[in-house]
Design a protein around this motif. Structure first.
Motif, PDB file in Angstrom:
ATOM      1  N   ALA A 127       0.788  -1.124   0.431  1.00 43.27           N
ATOM      2  CA  ALA A 127      -0.047  -0.257  -0.415  1.00 43.27           C
ATOM      3  C   ALA A 127       0.698   1.084  -0.148  1.00 43.27           C
ATOM      4  O   ALA A 127       0.445   1.938  -0.919  1.00 43.27           O
ATOM      5  N   LEU A 128       2.390   1.060   0.843  1.00 44.08           N
ATOM      6  CA  LEU A 128       2.921   2.513   0.685  1.00 44.08           C
ATOM      7  C   LEU A 128       3.404   2.817  -0.523  1.00 44.08           C
ATOM      8  O   LEU A 128       3.579   3.379  -0.844  1.00 44.08           O
ATOM      9  N   LEU A 129       3.981   2.053  -0.917  1.00 46.20           N
ATOM     10  CA  LEU A 129       4.371   1.746  -2.633  1.00 46.20           C
ATOM     11  C   LEU A 129       3.274   2.195  -3.155  1.00 46.20           C
ATOM     12  O   LEU A 129       3.630   3.054  -3.991  1.00 46.20           O
ATOM     13  N   GLY A 130       2.430   2.111  -3.398  1.00 39.29           N
ATOM     14  CA  GLY A 130       1.449   2.816  -4.133  1.00 39.29           C
ATOM     15  C   GLY A 130       1.043   3.533  -4.079  1.00 39.29           C
ATOM     16  O   GLY A 130       0.293   4.349  -4.949  1.00 39.29           O
ATOM     17  N   LEU A 131       1.327   4.394  -2.382  1.00 40.16           N
ATOM     18  CA  LEU A 131       0.696   6.044  -2.620  1.00 40.16           C
ATOM     19  C   LEU A 131       2.038   6.596  -3.213  1.00 40.16           C
ATOM     20  O   LEU A 131       2.156   7.729  -2.294  1.00 40.16           O
ATOM     21  N   GLU A 132       2.993   5.811  -3.194  1.00 50.12           N
ATOM     22  CA  GLU A 132       4.482   6.136  -3.504  1.00 50.12           C
ATOM     23  C   GLU A 132       5.281   6.892  -2.293  1.00 50.12           C
ATOM     24  O   GLU A 132       6.579   7.988  -2.478  1.00 50.12           O
ATOM     25  N   LYS A 133       5.393   5.692  -1.501  1.00 54.26           N
ATOM     26  CA  LYS A 133       5.558   6.513   0.072  1.00 54.26           C
ATOM     27  C   LYS A 133       7.094   4.962  -0.099  1.00 54.26           C
ATOM     28  O   LYS A 133       6.603   4.527   0.647  1.00 54.26           O
ATOM     29  N   LYS A 134       8.448   5.290  -1.321  1.00 57.13           N
ATOM     30  CA  LYS A 134       8.828   4.269  -0.632  1.00 57.13           C
ATOM     31  C   LYS A 134       9.873   4.630   0.080  1.00 57.13           C
ATOM     32  O   LYS A 134      10.414   3.169   0.299  1.00 57.13           O
ATOM     33  N   ASP A 135      10.584   5.854   0.861  1.00 55.94           N
ATOM     34  CA  ASP A 135      11.196   5.281   2.073  1.00 55.94           C
ATOM     35  C   ASP A 135      10.138   4.654   3.450  1.00 55.94           C
ATOM     36  O   ASP A 135      10.963   3.863   4.249  1.00 55.94           O
ATOM     37  N   GLU A 136       9.145   5.108   3.365  1.00 53.83           N
ATOM     38  CA  GLU A 136       8.449   4.272   4.301  1.00 53.83           C
ATOM     39  C   GLU A 136       7.873   2.721   4.432  1.00 53.83           C
ATOM     40  O   GLU A 136       8.274   1.717   5.225  1.00 53.83           O
ATOM     41  N   ALA A 137       7.733   2.832   3.295  1.00 52.26           N
ATOM     42  CA  ALA A 137       8.420   1.213   2.723  1.00 52.26           C
ATOM     43  C   ALA A 137       9.127  -0.231   2.409  1.00 52.26           C
ATOM     44  O   ALA A 137       9.143  -0.062   3.784  1.00 52.26           O
ATOM     45  N   LEU A 138      10.285   1.020   2.897  1.00 51.75           N
ATOM     46  CA  LEU A 138      11.251  -0.162   2.860  1.00 51.75           C
ATOM     47  C   LEU A 138      11.987  -0.071   4.138  1.00 51.75           C
ATOM     48  O   LEU A 138      12.173  -0.789   4.948  1.00 51.75           O
ATOM     49  N   ALA A 139      11.339   1.290   4.631  1.00 53.61           N
ATOM     50  CA  ALA A 139      11.948   1.025   6.823  1.00 53.61           C
ATOM     51  C   ALA A 139      10.997  -0.024   6.994  1.00 53.61           C
ATOM     52  O   ALA A 139      11.655  -0.652   7.651  1.00 53.61           O
ATOM     53  N   LEU A 140       9.331  -0.578   6.674  1.00 55.66           N
ATOM     54  CA  LEU A 140       8.246  -1.523   7.890  1.00 55.66           C
ATOM     55  C   LEU A 140       9.090  -2.785   6.533  1.00 55.66           C
ATOM     56  O   LEU A 140       9.129  -3.669   7.604  1.00 55.66           O
ATOM     57  N   LEU A 141       9.851  -2.407   6.177  1.00 57.60           N
ATOM     58  CA  LEU A 141      10.352  -4.151   5.434  1.00 57.60           C
ATOM     59  C   LEU A 141      11.280  -4.716   5.872  1.00 57.60           C
ATOM     60  O   LEU A 141      11.680  -5.951   6.506  1.00 57.60           O
ATOM     61  N   LYS A 142      12.020  -3.778   6.613  1.00 60.09           N
ATOM     62  CA  LYS A 142      12.773  -4.233   7.306  1.00 60.09           C
ATOM     63  C   LYS A 142      12.791  -4.450   8.390  1.00 60.09           C
ATOM     64  O   LYS A 142      13.651  -5.205   9.091  1.00 60.09           O
ATOM     65  N   GLU A 143      12.104  -4.028   8.843  1.00 54.95           N
ATOM     66  CA  GLU A 143      11.726  -4.310   9.981  1.00 54.95           C
ATOM     67  C   GLU A 143      11.222  -5.391  10.002  1.00 54.95           C
ATOM     68  O   GLU A 143      10.901  -6.324  11.153  1.00 54.95           O
ATOM     69  N   ILE A 144       9.885  -5.767   9.142  1.00 59.34           N
ATOM     70  CA  ILE A 144       9.350  -6.915   9.244  1.00 59.34           C
ATOM     71  C   ILE A 144      10.677  -8.652   8.391  1.00 59.34           C
ATOM     72  O   ILE A 144      10.003  -9.707   9.213  1.00 59.34           O
ATOM     73  N   SER A 145      11.270  -7.802   8.628  1.00 65.05           N
ATOM     74  CA  SER A 145      12.620  -9.381   7.959  1.00 65.05           C
ATOM     75  C   SER A 145      13.029  -9.561   8.404  1.00 65.05           C
ATOM     76  O   SER A 145      13.634 -10.820   9.202  1.00 65.05           O
ATOM     77  N   GLN A 146      12.432  -9.068  10.075  1.00 65.03           N
ATOM     78  CA  GLN A 146      13.380  -9.903  11.279  1.00 65.03           C
ATOM     79  C   GLN A 146      12.205 -10.567  11.591  1.00 65.03           C
ATOM     80  O   GLN A 146      12.862 -11.746  12.513  1.00 65.03           O
ATOM     81  N   LYS A 147      11.144 -11.296  11.669  1.00 62.71           N
ATOM     82  CA  LYS A 147      10.693 -12.379  11.663  1.00 62.71           C
ATOM     83  C   LYS A 147      10.979 -13.826  10.671  1.00 62.71           C
ATOM     84  O   LYS A 147      11.046 -13.398   9.491  1.00 62.71           O
ATOM     85  N   ASN A 148      10.108 -14.618  10.749  1.00 68.64           N
ATOM     86  CA  ASN A 148       9.404 -15.986  10.519  1.00 68.64           C
ATOM     87  C   ASN A 148       9.388 -15.874   9.393  1.00 68.64           C
ATOM     88  O   ASN A 148       7.978 -16.371   9.896  1.00 68.64           O
ATOM     89  N   LEU A 149       9.104 -15.464   8.085  1.00 64.27           N
ATOM     90  CA  LEU A 149       7.504 -15.275   7.520  1.00 64.27           C
ATOM     91  C   LEU A 149       8.113 -16.044   6.462  1.00 64.27           C
ATOM     92  O   LEU A 149       9.051 -16.741   5.550  1.00 64.27           O
ATOM     93  N   PRO A 150       6.751 -17.155   6.054  1.00 62.00           N
ATOM     94  CA  PRO A 150       6.766 -18.039   5.556  1.00 62.00           C
ATOM     95  C   PRO A 150       6.945 -18.122   3.855  1.00 62.00           C
ATOM     96  O   PRO A 150       6.478 -17.430   3.538  1.00 62.00           O
ATOM     97  N   ALA A 151       6.882 -19.420   3.268  1.00 62.89           N
ATOM     98  CA  ALA A 151       7.839 -18.989   1.850  1.00 62.89           C
ATOM     99  C   ALA A 151       5.559 -18.746   1.179  1.00 62.89           C
ATOM    100  O   ALA A 151       6.427 -18.241  -0.175  1.00 62.89           O
ATOM    101  N   ALA A 152       5.106 -19.127   1.548  1.00 68.61           N
ATOM    102  CA  ALA A 152       3.651 -19.036   0.330  1.00 68.61           C
ATOM    103  C   ALA A 152       3.632 -17.767   0.897  1.00 68.61           C
ATOM    104  O   ALA A 152       2.798 -16.885  -0.097  1.00 68.61           O
ATOM    105  N   LEU A 153       3.725 -17.079   1.456  1.00 71.07           N
ATOM    106  CA  LEU A 153       3.459 -15.480   2.451  1.00 71.07           C
ATOM    107  C   LEU A 153       4.258 -14.570   1.252  1.00 71.07           C
ATOM    108  O   LEU A 153       4.036 -13.979   0.459  1.00 71.07           O
TER     109      LEU A 153
END
Length: 237
Positions: free
Chosen positions: A176-202
C-alpha cells in the motif's frame, strides 16, 4: 486454541503438535484437521494440505473453511478452474464467507482479469473489511489506469490495519505504501518485517502482488528497483 496461537507465531512444529493432540482426543472434530491443512499450505506441502482439508470435509461437508483452503491450494498450484470450483463451493455453504469471495477476486487478479476481480474483492470488503482486500482492490484499479481510485483503496487498507502487527498485514502495508509513492516508508517497514519468520507462501503472495502492480500501465515510481532490493532484504530470489 494453542495450535492457533502457535500458527500465528509461525511456530509450525508446535502448532502441528497441538492440532494432532486435538485429533487424538477427538478424531471426528473437523477443525483441527482443517487447521493442519492451513499449516501445511503455509509450508507449501500441498499434497499434505489437500489430505488434511479433504479429511475435514469428510467429517463435516458443510464446513466452508476447508473448501476455501482447497481453493487456495489449487490456486497456488495454478489449477485455476479447480480453485474456482472450491471457492464457489465454500460460498454456496456460507454466502458470507469473505475469504472465498477474496479468493475468487485474487484468482482473477493473478490471471490479469482486473475488472472481473473488483466485484469479488468489494463483496469481501462488504462482508469483512480486511487490508488484503483493500490492497488487492487498489492493485486492480491501478492496472485499469484508475490510479487515484487505487490510491483510495491503499489508504483505506492502511487505516483498516493501522494497529496490526501481523506479518501478512505488514507486508500488505508495504504494498500500500508503494502504491501511495511512499517508497522510503515502505522500505523501512520491510526491513522491520525481515526480522520475522516469514513462511514461503506468504512471501510468494507478496512478490506476486508487487509484480502485478509493477505491470500496471502507470506503476508507482521505482517499484522495479524496490522489488529487487526487497528480494535481497528478505533473501527471496
Amino acid at each position: 486454541n494453542l495450535g492457533i496461537v502457535y500458527s500465528d507465531l509461525k511456530d509450525y512444529d508446535k502448532a502441528k503438535e497441538m492440532y494432532e493432540k486435538a485429533i487424538e482426543i477427538d478424531p471426528k472434530f473437523a477443525s483441527p484437521w482443517n487447521n493442519l491443512g492451513i499449516v501445511y499450505s503455509d509450508l507449501k506441502d500441498y499434497d499434505k494440505a489437500k489430505e488434511m482439508y479433504e479429511k475435514a470435509i469428510e467429517i463435516d461437508p458443510k464446513f466452508a473453511s476447508p473448501w476455501d483452503g482447497l481453493g487456495d491450494v489449487y490456486s497456488d498450484l495454478k489449477d485455476y478452474d479447480k480453485a474456482k470450483e472450491m471457492y464457489e463451493k465454500a460460498i454456496e455453504i456460507d454466502p458470507k464467507y469473505a475469504y472465498s469471495w477474496h479468493g475468487l477476486g485474487y484468482l482473477h487478479l493473478t490471471l490479469g482479469r482486473f475488472r472481473e476481480a473488483i466485484p469479488y474483492l468489494l463483496k469481501s470488503i462488504e462482508i469483512e473489511p480486511d487490508i488484503s482486500c483493500y490492497v488487492n482492490s487498489g492493485i486492480a484499479h491501478y492496472c485499469i489506469e484508475e490510479v487515484e481510485k487505487g490510491r483510495e483503496f491503499f489508504e483505506k487498507g492502511l487505516s483498516c490495519a493501522a494497529d496490526s502487527t501481523g506479518a501478512h498485514d505488514q507486508l500488505d502495508k508495504v504494498t500500500a505504501l508503494l502504491g501511495l509513492e511512499k517508497k522510503d516508508e515502505a522500505l523501512a517497514l520491510l526491513k522491520e518485517i525481515s526480522q520475522k519468520n516469514l513462511p514461503a507462501a506468504l512471501l510468494s503472495e507478496f512478490f506476486t502482488d508487487l509484480q502485478i502492480l509493477a505491470g500496471a500501465p502507470r506503476p508507482p515510481s521505482g517499484i522495479k528497483e524496490f522489488i529487487a532490493e526487497a528480494r535481497q532484504i528478505l533473501n527471496y530470489m
